[in-house]
Design a protein around this motif. Structure first.
Motif, mmCIF file in Angstrom:
data_model
loop_
_atom_site.group_PDB
_atom_site.id
_atom_site.type_symbol
_atom_site.label_atom_id
_atom_site.label_comp_id
_atom_site.label_asym_id
_atom_site.label_seq_id
_atom_site.Cartn_x
_atom_site.Cartn_y
_atom_site.Cartn_z
ATOM 1 N N HIS A 114 41.508 16.783 51.391
ATOM 2 C CA HIS A 114 42.402 15.775 51.969
ATOM 3 C C HIS A 114 43.570 15.426 51.028
ATOM 4 O O HIS A 114 44.039 14.292 50.983
ATOM 5 C CB HIS A 114 41.613 14.514 52.348
ATOM 6 N N HIS A 116 47.187 14.902 49.951
ATOM 7 C CA HIS A 116 48.404 14.537 50.693
ATOM 8 C C HIS A 116 49.647 15.186 50.079
ATOM 9 O O HIS A 116 50.768 14.846 50.429
ATOM 10 C CB HIS A 116 48.557 13.018 50.749
ATOM 11 N N HIS A 223 40.191 9.019 49.067
ATOM 12 C CA HIS A 223 41.367 9.779 49.498
ATOM 13 C C HIS A 223 42.096 10.423 48.314
ATOM 14 O O HIS A 223 42.211 9.819 47.247
ATOM 15 C CB HIS A 223 42.362 8.829 50.190
ATOM 16 N N GLU A 373 37.477 12.120 59.117
ATOM 17 C CA GLU A 373 37.654 11.186 58.008
ATOM 18 C C GLU A 373 36.664 10.028 58.152
ATOM 19 O O GLU A 373 37.045 8.899 58.495
ATOM 20 C CB GLU A 373 39.088 10.666 57.996
ATOM 21 N N TYR A 396 34.962 15.215 56.132
ATOM 22 C CA TYR A 396 36.076 16.190 56.086
ATOM 23 C C TYR A 396 35.551 17.625 56.126
ATOM 24 O O TYR A 396 36.094 18.523 55.467
ATOM 25 C CB TYR A 396 36.927 15.968 54.827
ATOM 26 N N TYR A 403 40.248 10.006 62.014
ATOM 27 C CA TYR A 403 39.350 9.125 61.263
ATOM 28 C C TYR A 403 38.079 8.948 62.078
ATOM 29 O O TYR A 403 38.094 9.090 63.313
ATOM 30 C CB TYR A 403 40.002 7.764 61.014
HETATM 31 ZN ZN LIG Z 1 43.260 10.123 55.538
#
Ligand SMILES: [Zn+2]
Length: 451
Positions: A114, A116, A223, A373, A396, A403
């Protein structure tokens, strides 16, 4: 530099150099492939981004651990420095692995870190951006190559199978914080130190029969968002740096990160590259402390179960979406249009097939892998029901479709319950029985693997 050693014929020297060999409980193999995009590509995770990536801070990697028990049953665990593999990629990869290498779906676990600061993937968060035809083609091309890369990776790990032993232990890290902050206008993404969190850092160690570390699989429920939307350089965020640090300290070993139930957890503090490196170093140090300490041997046949359960969405009608077509927010309009298209095609989206997987290594360790998530409430409830010993609860995994709120989070509302569904292209929040349905499925897969 030359330093005189003891005489070469000495029997003492021979004894000292002869490796102590251990009986092997399993065969294990590992492989790594660099999956850094080779051209600028939209980075996923933050809707505020308005152009493709600008260079690389840390290469992205996919890694595979193949494990074969004494009955010849093979299991494959894959970690990826990616935002979230959608079902369209994961199912295709799993089907090809099954066809090429004979490993059934239940024995394949595909996890996403995950990050970003990794590429946008086809069919994941696909309403987040309005891409140009070129940028969309880059994403499609990357996703196709990724599929091939992951199948080849599996083959390389299987080709590396050799005698091994497995060990399990737990550490703790404390940079995750609950991000669902109560405010007078509802739950906002912020910092909520009073909210539930999970410090557990599960560690699976894989050693050769000479005792040397070959691989380590570790996880954390947080996260990979130390780096925020204004950061355009590719990296695996804290998890990428943690894997790098462990591999540097253990040359020849492969470090793999599994993202756990951190749907509502953010690193704290966050916002800069040095902080991502610092959180990575914190996690790496804890994993290495666990590796150096006493760990529980993992033994026994591997059993696995994989089950898909339909999750219902809260009831909606055509009017739910027609009323939003004039909204000033372009994401809301894009989403309403997509949902109306589904109505026009005669298939309004009512539910989603959600994967739940359990892989048990004898009585020593059970890996429970949830899709999406999942928020921290899921791991907390699993541990309440099954105990905290010998269990690793990942999220995940196998599909990242949205989510996954607990009933508590669904009722409280906020980003994880509601707004995020726009970006994921789901019609709206899940129905109130979402947690019940997932736990009913968890109970089934856990029973099937004897836990
Ligand atoms: Zn997220």
């Amino acid at each position: 530099m030359h330093t005189p050693g003891p005489p070469l014929g000495s029997s003492i020297l021979v004894l000292a150099l002869a490796p102590v060999l251990f009986a092997a409980s399993y065969q294990a193999g590992v492989a790594t492939v660099v999956i850094t995009p080779d051209e600028p590509i939209y980075l996923s995770g933050y809707a505020s981004r308005d152009h493709p990536s600008e260079g690389v801070a840390l290469d992205l990697k996919a890694k595979a651990l193949a494990i074969q028990d004494k009955l010849g049953q093979r299991t494959l665990i894959v970690s990826t420095d990616l935002i979230g593999l959608p079902r369209s990629i994961a199912d295709l990869v799993a089907a090809r692995i099954e066809k090429d290498y004979g490993i059934g779906r239940a024995h394949i676990l595909l996890n996403s870190s995950h990050t970003h600061t990794g590429p946008l993937l086809a069919n994941n968060l696909n309403l987040m951006f309005e891409l140009s035809a070129h940028d969309q083609e880059v994403v499609e091309r990357y996703s196709r190559q990724l599929t091939d890369n992951l199948v080849a990776l599996a083959g390389a790990a299987i080709g590396d199978l050799g005698p091994a032993n497995l060990w399990f232990g737990n550490g703790q890290a404390h940079f995750a914080v609950n991000r669902r902050e109560p405010t007078p206008s509802g739950i906002k993404i912020g910092v909520n130190p009073a909210g539930p969190t999970e410090a557990d850092v599960p560690v699976l160690k894989v050693t050769g029969i000479d005792g040397r570390l070959r691989a380590v699989l570790f996880g954390y429920a947080c996260h990979n968002t130390t780096l925020t939307g204004e950061f355009y350089r590719i990296s695996g965020d804290y998890a990428g740096f943690a894997q790098r640090d462990i591999e540097r300290a253990h040359p020849g070993a492969t470090a793999m990160f599994l993202m756990l139930c951190g749907g509502d957890q953010n690193p704290n503090p966050r916002g800069t590259l040095p902080l991502a490196e610092e959180h990575g170093a914190t996690l790496a140090a804890e994993v290495m402390r666990v590796l150096a300490g006493k760990m529980q041997p993992v033994r026994g046949a591997v059993r696995a179960a994989f089950q898909v359960v339909d999750l219902d969405f809260a009831y909606h009608t055509r009017e739910t979406f027609t009323s939003r077509l004039q909204d000033p927010n372009p994401v809301i309009v894009r989403h309403a249009q997509a949902m109306l298209r589904a109505y026009d095609e005669g298939h309004p989206i009512r539910h989603y097939p959600y994967p739940v997987e359990a892989i048990a290594f004898g009585k020593s360790l059970t890996v429970l892998a949830l899709g999406g998530e999942a928020v921290v409430d899921y791991v907390l409830r699993v541990k309440k029901e099954y105990g905290a010993k010998g269990i690793l609860v990942a999220a995940y995994s196998n599909d990242v479709m949205s989510y996954i709120p607990s009933l508590r989070v669904l009722k409280e509302g906020g980003y994880e319950a509601n707004e995020s569904m726009l970006y994921y292209g789901r019609p709206g929040p899940y129905a109130d029985d979402v947690e019940d349905r997932i736990f009913a499925t968890i109970h089934k897969v856990m029973a099937r693997v004897g836990r």
